[in-house]
Structure formats: C-alpha cells, structure tokens
Design an enzyme around this catalytic site. Structure first.
Site, mmCIF file in Angstrom:
data_model
loop_
_atom_site.group_PDB
_atom_site.id
_atom_site.type_symbol
_atom_site.label_atom_id
_atom_site.label_comp_id
_atom_site.label_asym_id
_atom_site.label_seq_id
_atom_site.Cartn_x
_atom_site.Cartn_y
_atom_site.Cartn_z
ATOM 1 N N ASP A 234 0.853 -1.525 0.302
ATOM 2 C CA ASP A 234 0.059 -0.019 0.256
ATOM 3 C C ASP A 234 1.071 1.426 0.082
ATOM 4 O O ASP A 234 1.478 1.270 1.052
ATOM 5 C CB ASP A 234 -1.059 0.081 1.149
ATOM 6 C CG ASP A 234 -1.939 1.063 1.295
ATOM 7 O OD1 ASP A 234 -1.320 2.243 1.342
ATOM 8 O OD2 ASP A 234 -2.818 0.693 0.577
ATOM 9 N N ASP A 359 23.986 0.967 -4.700
ATOM 10 C CA ASP A 359 23.618 0.055 -4.188
ATOM 11 C C ASP A 359 25.449 -1.397 -4.186
ATOM 12 O O ASP A 359 26.155 -0.966 -5.106
ATOM 13 C CB ASP A 359 22.781 -0.983 -3.937
ATOM 14 C CG ASP A 359 21.969 -2.472 -3.607
ATOM 15 O OD1 ASP A 359 22.636 -2.676 -2.600
ATOM 16 O OD2 ASP A 359 20.940 -2.711 -3.175
#
Length: 658
Positions: A234, A359
């Site tokens: 959500d 990353d």
C-alpha cells in the site's frame, strides 16, 4: 585571542567552563592533540598546531566541509566516495563479507591510510560492548590519519528476525521487533517512530552512525524475496511508515544533528516490480517492468522519506522498463547509472539534496557463475574479480562505469574501495574534479552535522546497558504480538486458556510448559495443536550466490512441503491453531480448512505468540498485502500493480478481532 596547545596520550573527555557550557560539545580524543581557544576546546585533527575551519565546531557544517575539501588530495576525496566493507578476522569467504570475530585491523589500516575510505558497513555480530570496542578501534586508525577524518559505520537492519546476507545483519543482542511488514500491518506511525528511535539508541551505543534502511519499495510482486523488508504494497501506508522511520533514526524531521543515525531510504525506484519475483541482485532478475501509471505508486513512499529530510537514497540494482520521463523512455541501465532517475527525477523534481549511495558492487564485473549460474559445477560464492551487479553497462570498463555513475548522480559507491579507479577517471577527463568536490562536500557535511569530528567513539559500558535492555526487549515483543493478523477463528477457538494439553509443531516446549501447558507427544491426546509454519518457497537458482539464499517461486502449501505434510498428518486428530510467518504473501487455500484458528505473523517469539493466543495481547494487524488464492492468480497478475490478483483468499487490509 589566546591559544593553548594540549596533547593527550589516552582518551579524555573535556568539558567547557561554566561560561561556555551551552556551546561546548563533549570532545573525545584518543591521539589527536587538543587546542584551547578562548577557553573552548577543539581537536587538532591535522596536528598543525592551529585551529582550522574544519576543526572549529562553531562554524556551520557547510563551511567546515568546504575548508576540508580544499585541504584534501584527489585520492582522499575519491576515498570519501567509497563505502567499503569492514574486513573481519575469519576463515574463508566470510572474512571478505565482513563476518568474523573482530576486524582485521591491518587490512583496515591499508583501506583508511592508502585507499582513504572513510565509510564502512559492519557485518560483525558480537556482544554489544565488544562491537563498540571493535568500532572504536577503527575510529582510532582514522583519527591517526593525515586529516583525522572520522569514519561513518553503517549496517543493514539488525532488529528483526530474518537474516539474509546482503539484506540484513545477524541480531547480536539488539532488541527484536517484527519485520518491516509488521509495521505496515499496524500502520501506526507513532510505534514505527518509537521502534526507529530505540534502534537509533542501540546503533549509536555500539558506534554505528548510519542505517542502510528503510526499505520502502512496494511489494507489488508476491513472489519477490525482498518483500519482508518492506512495509507492504500500500503506497500511502508505506509513505507514512517511511516518514516515521526516518524521523526516529534521525531523531527528528529537520535533518541530521548530533544524536542522529543517518537513514538511507532504498531502493530508488521500482525495485519490487520484478517479473516472476526474481531479484535484482541476480543477473536473471535485472529488469523491473511497469505498466500504466504504476510507477508513480512506487515513488509515493519516498515522498514520506523526503518529508523527514532523509539523509541518503540508494538506487535500485534494476533496469527500469516501461517508464518515460519528460516524454523520453529511460535509458536501459540500472538506476545507479541513470541520469534521468538520479538527476532529473530525484535531484531536480524532488529536490533531494542528500547523499546518493549506490547499492553494493554495481561497478564490478559480472562473469562466469555470476552471469550464468546454471552451469553445472559452479560454486555460488562471491569472487571479487567476477562478481558484481553492473546491469546495463556490463560491457563498459570499471573506470567507465565509475564515470557514468558519478556523472549520473552517484555520490558514494557501496561495497567497493576502488578510489584509485575513480582517480584515474578524473585524470582521464571522464569526470570533472568539481563533480568529485560536490560529492565530497555532501558526504562531509553529514559527518559534521552528526558531530563525528568532535566525538566518533562509543562507550562500551553504555553499549552493554543500552542494547537489548529489558525495556526495549519488552517493547519489541509487544510489537511482535500486536503486528500479528488474525485471519480465522472458528467457533471462538481463541483466546485459549493455559493449563490445557497441547501438541506442538515448531514451537519450543519449554516455553509452553513455563506458561502452564501440558505438552503431549501425540496430537490425539491434545486439547489443541499449536503449529508454526513458514511461507513456502523454492530454490530455483541454487548456483547463483543470492539465488541460493533467496526464497523464490511457489507460494502455495502442497504435498512435499515439510510444514504442510506435518500439518496434514495431525489434521482431524485435534483442533489446530496455526501461525504463518508471512515473509511473502502465502497462499493458504490448502491450510484454511485444516485449522481452527489462523494467524499471520511477521516475526514473533514463542512468548509473543502465546500472549496472542491467550488474549494477553491483541493481534491488531491488518494484512499489508493481499494473500492470493492460487499460483495461477499470481502468475496472471502484473508485477508492477499492487494487490491485483484475481479473487484473493484474503484482501489487503484484512484482519479480524476476538
């Protein structure tokens, strides 16, 4: 102005006179001399006998950083842009991965003094006081360097249950809380901020100043193995939780200050929209694919992090497909190389002015088993010369990868210490040195804001009393219980009273006995059975380093699954209370009819579980993602669209009370 020069051979804590008590910060030094100027004390980090602007805590962080950048060599500035792994004393591959009994200090001296690296991830898992001592040893080396630049020590999450190398760290005595999914299930910003504030205190107590979290990707593909680190699927809940999480770690919403742990929100952007759930650490999972307007939903959680003035952003490994910016499709390169995503979208549209850290290992090569792990006989290990995630730029040289990433907007490179390669790229005119200065300035400003130039050290005795103390443990266990989701409670099976006969499956008998239950050996002798189950998974790529460690594939309980077979064996012999660790959205179609009560959890101790089934704590969670009804429904849904499977068994937001 009067100046007095002092030298200390051992650690000293010097406080200002009463007249200056409001301004004088605590100064801790181990080897650098101290300067006294107008009754105030400063560390003489470059040992030149005078107070430089960068040593003067009365100046702004920006002024101090500018002065220090002006004193640095190109190699020193390039070293700031490396985020290395602190090497450990250990046998085999674990040493290179940073796991072991302590740091390899000789190797660290080379990294700090030669490569000039000033930021490191720690993967040590030691008792708190020992971890504090080890981190202090690293700061000692840094303090003795030419300019005395303190280290920033980072970590993957340490306060949860699941451990996966490259995604989380082993707990090591820290308070235990539900996985991030549990905070998404509760949608309680106050609790999330409280958790992050406790974790902040524990991190600082052991000498960790940076959290490589929160992970605020949307878990829109049910099979994705990184879902457990997110707040769910959500977008608005994830936005609220991101803001609260950053506020807790950074000790406020106005930016970094002494007492802050800098947060790095990840992964910018769209990491969860991966076809088949195959993760971007692996060559076979290098793409994410979007349809329609889904991309904007995946951006939404980051708006919460921006609102809390998040210090860092980490781009995704993935190549983002199906997205256009300003009418142009994205270049088919990983986000760490995408000027459109880092400069045009992140910097210009969203006005982010913090640090962008890549990353891990995006500038390394990917060859042999890294690129094709399906070849028989390959061993899934990290080889520094053949292991990396350079998606979309595999054919570029390492020097050209560094240049492309910096020019796209990267400030710091995760997992590497190749400052020499970055220097060469500047010397070869592939990067303007002014661009290097820009990143160095950003990185130094944050160190100054956190007060590291005055005191980078941890107190081992405080670490022992703060980390994992009884109060923090109790709060974490209560959150574990509250985050659970009650999915089914037939015939008011719950709450359950102690004293009954119980048959246990994957639950500690000692805990049950302590709580007053009679543990029996046969299910037919029990009043009820209590079973712990794991979300099913497959190892579809066992010869890839991360594929061998990640949970991929089928989400359904069926014959051949060890937990399912055990549950079937006791079904019909007694009523069953089952709890499933929802690391991914499990398909419970074959479980629902075999259980009287069904509870989803996101990491919980056995005591937290008993507290819920006895009603001492209420399971208040609501599903942070939908639970599909079948694998056919999973395969038919879009990886970029949240909760879109056909006729889910349990919809997102589901949860009942008793």
């Amino acid at each position: 102005m009067s100046m007095k020069f002092l030298s200390l051979a051992s650690c000293a804590v010097l406080m200002a006179s009463v007249a200056h008590a409001q301004n004088q910060p605590v100064i801790i030094t181990h080897s650098a001399p101290l300067l006294t100027v107008d009754g105030l004390r400063f560390r003489d980090l470059n040992r030149n006998g005078r107070l430089d602007i960068y040593e003067d805590w009365r100046r702004t962080p920006a002024e101090r950083a500018k002065d220090l950048v002006g004193q640095m060599t190109l190699t020193e500035k390039a070293g700031l842009m490396m985020h290395g792994t602190a090497p450990a004393i250990s046998a085999g591959a674990e040493a290179g991965q940073g796991r072991g009994s302590g740091y390899d200090l000789e190797r660290m001296k080379g990294l700090i003094n030669d490569a000039k690296v000033a930021t490191y991830i720690t993967r040590l898992s030691l008792p708190p006081e020992q971890l504090a001592e080890e981190n202090n040893k690293l700061q000692d080396i840094a303090e003795a360097s030419r300019l005395g630049i303190p280290l920033t020590i980072s970590t993957d999450p340490r306060n949860h249950f699941q451990y996966v190398l490259g995604a989380s760290a082993q707990n090591g005595g820290f308070s235990k809380w539900p996985e991030s999914l549990g905070f998404g299930a509760l949608d309680d910003a106050r609790l999330t901020r409280r958790f992050a504030d406790i974790a902040r205190q524990e991190y600082l107590a052991v000498g960790i100043q940076q959290a490589l979290s929160p992970q605020i990707d949307l878990a829109s593909e049910p099979r994705w193995p990184r879902a457990t680190g997110t707040f769910g699927e959500d977008a608005q809940i994830s936005r609220r939780m991101a803001q609260a999480y950053v506020a807790g770690f950074q000790n406020g919403t106005t930016g970094l200050k002494p007492g802050s742990v800098s947060a790095v929100a990840k992964h910018w952007v769209g990491y969860g929209a991966t076809p088949n759930g195959f993760d971007g650490h692996n060559s076979y999972g290098r793409r994410v694919v979007f349809k329609g307007k889904d991309f904007e939903q995946h951006v939404t959680p980051f708006k919460g992090a921006f609102a809390a003035k998040v210090a860092g952003i980490m781009p995704t490994y993935s190549i983002v497909e199906g997205v256009t910016l300003d009418g142009k499709p994205l270049e088919p390169v990983a986000a760490g190389y995408s000027k459109q995503l880092l400069t045009d979208l992140l910097r210009k549209r969203y006005k982010f002015d913090g640090v962008v850290v890549s990353d891990w290992l995006i500038t390394n090569d990917c060859k042999n088993e890294c690129l094709d792990g399906e070849k028989p006989g390959d061993t899934p290990i990290i080889r520094p010369d053949t292991f990396g995630m350079p998606w979309g730029v595999e054919d570029l040289s390492r020097e050209d990868r560094f240049a492309k990433a910096v020019n796209a907007g990267i400030d710091q490179f995760g997992g590497v210490a190749n400052s020499d390669v970055l220097v060469k790229a500047v010397e070869d005119k592939k990067i303007d040195e002014k661009r290097i200065d820009q990143s160095a300035q950003r990185l130094l400003v944050q160190k100054f804001e956190q007060g590291l130039f005055e005191n980078p050290y941890a107190d081992p005795q405080k670490a022992k009393s703060i980390v994992g103390n009884a109060k923090f443990i109790a709060e974490g266990e209560k959150a574990q219980a509250r985050a659970m989701v009650l999915l089914q409670n037939k015939s008011k099976t719950l709450p359950m009273k102690p004293g009954k006969k119980v048959y246990l499956l994957n639950v500690d008998a000692a805990v049950a006995k302590k709580r007053g239950y009679q543990v029996v050996d046969k299910p037919e002798e029990a009043d009820f059975a209590l079973a712990r189950l794991m979300t099913p998974f497959e190892r579809l790529h066992p010869n890839y380093f991360f594929g061998a460690r990640q949970e991929e594939g089928d989400l359904s309980f069926k014959p051949g699954n060890a937990d399912y077979d055990k549950l079937v064996a006791i079904s019909g012999k007694t009523k069953i209370i089952a709890t499933i660790f929802l690391s991914r959205p499990a398909i419970l179609t074959n479980i629902k009819d075999k259980t009287a009560a069904l509870i989803g959890n996101f990491g919980a101790s056995d005591d937290a579980l008993f507290n819920v089934i006895e009603g001492k704590e209420k399971a208040r969670g609501k599903l942070p993602f939908e639970l599909p009804s079948s694998m056919q429904a999973v395969e038919a849904q879009s990886p970029s669209t949240p909760h879109d499977s056909k006729q889910p068994l349990y919809k997102i937001g589901y949860g009942i009370k008793y």
